[in-house]
Design a protein around this motif. Sequence first.
Motif, PDB file in Angstrom:
ATOM      1  N   TYR A  98       0.826  -1.205   0.000  1.00 42.72           N
ATOM      2  CA  TYR A  98       0.000   0.000   0.000  1.00 42.72           C
ATOM      3  C   TYR A  98       0.865   1.261   0.000  1.00 42.72           C
ATOM      4  N   LEU A  99       0.402   2.262  -0.747  1.00 43.50           N
ATOM      5  CA  LEU A  99       1.085   3.549  -0.816  1.00 43.50           C
ATOM      6  C   LEU A  99       0.149   4.652  -0.343  1.00 43.50           C
ATOM      7  N   THR A 100       0.717   5.679   0.245  1.00 47.00           N
ATOM      8  CA  THR A 100      -0.053   6.866   0.641  1.00 47.00           C
ATOM      9  C   THR A 100       0.340   8.005  -0.288  1.00 47.00           C
ATOM     10  N   VAL A 101      -0.616   8.509  -1.034  1.00 47.57           N
ATOM     11  CA  VAL A 101      -0.335   9.560  -2.026  1.00 47.57           C
ATOM     12  C   VAL A 101      -1.430  10.621  -1.995  1.00 47.57           C
ATOM     13  N   LYS A 102      -1.144  11.745  -2.640  1.00 46.09           N
ATOM     14  CA  LYS A 102      -2.128  12.816  -2.790  1.00 46.09           C
ATOM     15  C   LYS A 102      -2.647  12.797  -4.228  1.00 46.09           C
ATOM     16  N   ILE A 103      -3.967  12.687  -4.378  1.00 44.47           N
ATOM     17  CA  ILE A 103      -4.596  12.609  -5.694  1.00 44.47           C
ATOM     18  C   ILE A 103      -5.444  13.861  -5.919  1.00 44.47           C
ATOM     19  N   PRO A 104      -5.319  14.517  -7.085  1.00 42.03           N
ATOM     20  CA  PRO A 104      -6.096  15.735  -7.350  1.00 42.03           C
ATOM     21  C   PRO A 104      -7.595  15.478  -7.458  1.00 42.03           C
ATOM     22  N   VAL A 105      -8.367  16.503  -7.091  1.00 40.24           N
ATOM     23  CA  VAL A 105      -9.835  16.441  -7.141  1.00 40.24           C
ATOM     24  C   VAL A 105     -10.333  17.107  -8.416  1.00 40.24           C
ATOM     25  N   LEU A 132      -3.297   0.375  -3.257  1.00 39.28           N
ATOM     26  CA  LEU A 132      -2.279  -0.347  -4.023  1.00 39.28           C
ATOM     27  C   LEU A 132      -1.936   0.446  -5.273  1.00 39.28           C
ATOM     28  N   VAL A 133      -0.715   0.323  -5.734  1.00 41.31           N
ATOM     29  CA  VAL A 133      -0.258   1.123  -6.866  1.00 41.31           C
ATOM     30  C   VAL A 133      -1.136   0.935  -8.098  1.00 41.31           C
ATOM     31  N   ASP A 134      -1.613  -0.276  -8.328  1.00 44.93           N
ATOM     32  CA  ASP A 134      -2.447  -0.529  -9.505  1.00 44.93           C
ATOM     33  C   ASP A 134      -3.852   0.057  -9.376  1.00 44.93           C
ATOM     34  N   ASP A 135      -4.239   0.458  -8.163  1.00 41.08           N
ATOM     35  CA  ASP A 135      -5.584   1.001  -7.931  1.00 41.08           C
ATOM     36  C   ASP A 135      -5.602   2.514  -7.830  1.00 41.08           C
ATOM     37  N   LEU A 136      -4.437   3.150  -7.910  1.00 47.57           N
ATOM     38  CA  LEU A 136      -4.368   4.607  -7.757  1.00 47.57           C
ATOM     39  C   LEU A 136      -4.809   5.303  -9.051  1.00 47.57           C
ATOM     40  N   ILE A 153     -19.840  18.613   0.451  1.00 42.45           N
ATOM     41  CA  ILE A 153     -19.558  17.169   0.417  1.00 42.45           C
ATOM     42  C   ILE A 153     -18.359  16.934   1.320  1.00 42.45           C
ATOM     43  N   LEU A 154     -18.530  16.068   2.314  1.00 40.56           N
ATOM     44  CA  LEU A 154     -17.490  15.792   3.294  1.00 40.56           C
ATOM     45  C   LEU A 154     -16.671  14.568   2.902  1.00 40.56           C
ATOM     46  N   ILE A 155     -15.489  14.458   3.512  1.00 41.50           N
ATOM     47  CA  ILE A 155     -14.616  13.309   3.251  1.00 41.50           C
ATOM     48  C   ILE A 155     -15.359  12.002   3.520  1.00 41.50           C
ATOM     49  N   LYS A 156     -16.087  11.940   4.606  1.00 41.72           N
ATOM     50  CA  LYS A 156     -16.764  10.697   4.989  1.00 41.72           C
ATOM     51  C   LYS A 156     -17.872  10.293   4.012  1.00 41.72           C
ATOM     52  N   GLU A 157     -18.260  11.197   3.116  1.00 38.25           N
ATOM     53  CA  GLU A 157     -19.302  10.885   2.146  1.00 38.25           C
ATOM     54  C   GLU A 157     -18.734  10.319   0.842  1.00 38.25           C
ATOM     55  N   LEU A 158     -17.411  10.339   0.706  1.00 40.95           N
ATOM     56  CA  LEU A 158     -16.773   9.810  -0.496  1.00 40.95           C
ATOM     57  C   LEU A 158     -16.710   8.287  -0.425  1.00 40.95           C
ATOM     58  N   LYS A 159     -16.992   7.644  -1.528  1.00 37.86           N
ATOM     59  CA  LYS A 159     -17.009   6.189  -1.565  1.00 37.86           C
ATOM     60  C   LYS A 159     -16.054   5.663  -2.645  1.00 37.86           C
ATOM     61  N   ASN A 160     -15.170   4.765  -2.249  1.00 38.41           N
ATOM     62  CA  ASN A 160     -14.276   4.091  -3.190  1.00 38.41           C
ATOM     63  C   ASN A 160     -13.810   2.792  -2.542  1.00 38.41           C
ATOM     64  N   ASP A 161     -14.171   1.688  -3.144  1.00 36.19           N
ATOM     65  CA  ASP A 161     -13.869   0.381  -2.563  1.00 36.19           C
ATOM     66  C   ASP A 161     -12.387   0.061  -2.496  1.00 36.19           C
ATOM     67  N   LYS A 162     -11.587   0.723  -3.347  1.00 40.96           N
ATOM     68  CA  LYS A 162     -10.171   0.378  -3.435  1.00 40.96           C
ATOM     69  C   LYS A 162      -9.251   1.402  -2.765  1.00 40.96           C
ATOM     70  N   LEU A 163      -9.828   2.509  -2.284  1.00 42.61           N
ATOM     71  CA  LEU A 163      -9.017   3.549  -1.664  1.00 42.61           C
ATOM     72  C   LEU A 163      -9.521   3.877  -0.265  1.00 42.61           C
ATOM     73  N   LYS A 164      -8.596   4.249   0.611  1.00 43.72           N
ATOM     74  CA  LYS A 164      -8.958   4.726   1.939  1.00 43.72           C
ATOM     75  C   LYS A 164      -8.606   6.204   2.015  1.00 43.72           C
ATOM     76  N   PHE A 165      -9.601   7.034   2.379  1.00 43.65           N
ATOM     77  CA  PHE A 165      -9.375   8.472   2.451  1.00 43.65           C
ATOM     78  C   PHE A 165      -8.856   8.826   3.845  1.00 43.65           C
ATOM     79  N   LEU A 166      -7.697   9.481   3.894  1.00 40.12           N
ATOM     80  CA  LEU A 166      -7.004   9.724   5.158  1.00 40.12           C
ATOM     81  C   LEU A 166      -7.184  11.121   5.725  1.00 40.12           C
TER      82      LEU A 166
END
Length: 231
Positions: A98-105, A132-136, A153-166
């Motif tokens: 697992y990797l921790t990265v910043k993804i643009p909105v 995981l790198v393949d899911d980013l 829209i709050l962080i807790k309202e975002l849904k993605n089965d392959k990502l965890k919002f930190l």
Amino acid sequence: MKTLSISGKTRETTGTKDAIHMRKAGNVPCVLYGGTEQLNFLVDEKQFSKLLYTPDAYLVSLDVSGKQAKAIVQDAQFDKITDKILHVDFMEAVPGKYLTVKIPVVTHGSPLGVKKGGKLQVKIRRLTVKGLVDDLPDHITIEVAHLELGESILIKELKNDKLKFLDPQNAAVVTVRTTREAEAPAAAAGATAATPGAPAAPAAAGAAAPAAAAPAAGAAAKKDDKPAAKK
């Protein structure tokens, strides 16, 4: 995630003086870690123009003196005065790790609140996620068409089965801010609603008349209650 290729050469010596000398020559000291070994190397600063000075997120394909690796930028240090790049840290993208990265909105749609004069405000432009790198993904798309004035829209309202919002779960990612333009129609509507009640004012004045007459009547009664003068 988009891929960007960067080539460098192994750094034979380390230390502050050596780093200063390398920067003057137009090279940026870098380090790669997270894999089986740590690697110190140098990269021509011109290669970072598209990687660091952009809102996009990239998976970097590194070639350091023939050694191949996939990585992401974990940190970058800049000179506070000249804004030149001082150092870049790369985290190796190991398959299955697992990797921790910043993804643009990226927002999609035109909010209902904006059509009423509000303004869409993106409060968090890059979300911190773990996956995981393949899911980013290249970016995270947020649907905003349903947002009314003052809604978010709050962080807790975002849904993605392959990502965890930190980021903090109650933090607002986007919101439709009320503006003066949006407040004007509401104020006009309130003024229009108040107009039909205007004729009621005389009635209020009329109602005050009996109240005013009451003290007068009381005064007259007191006058009549005075004992008659003796003859």
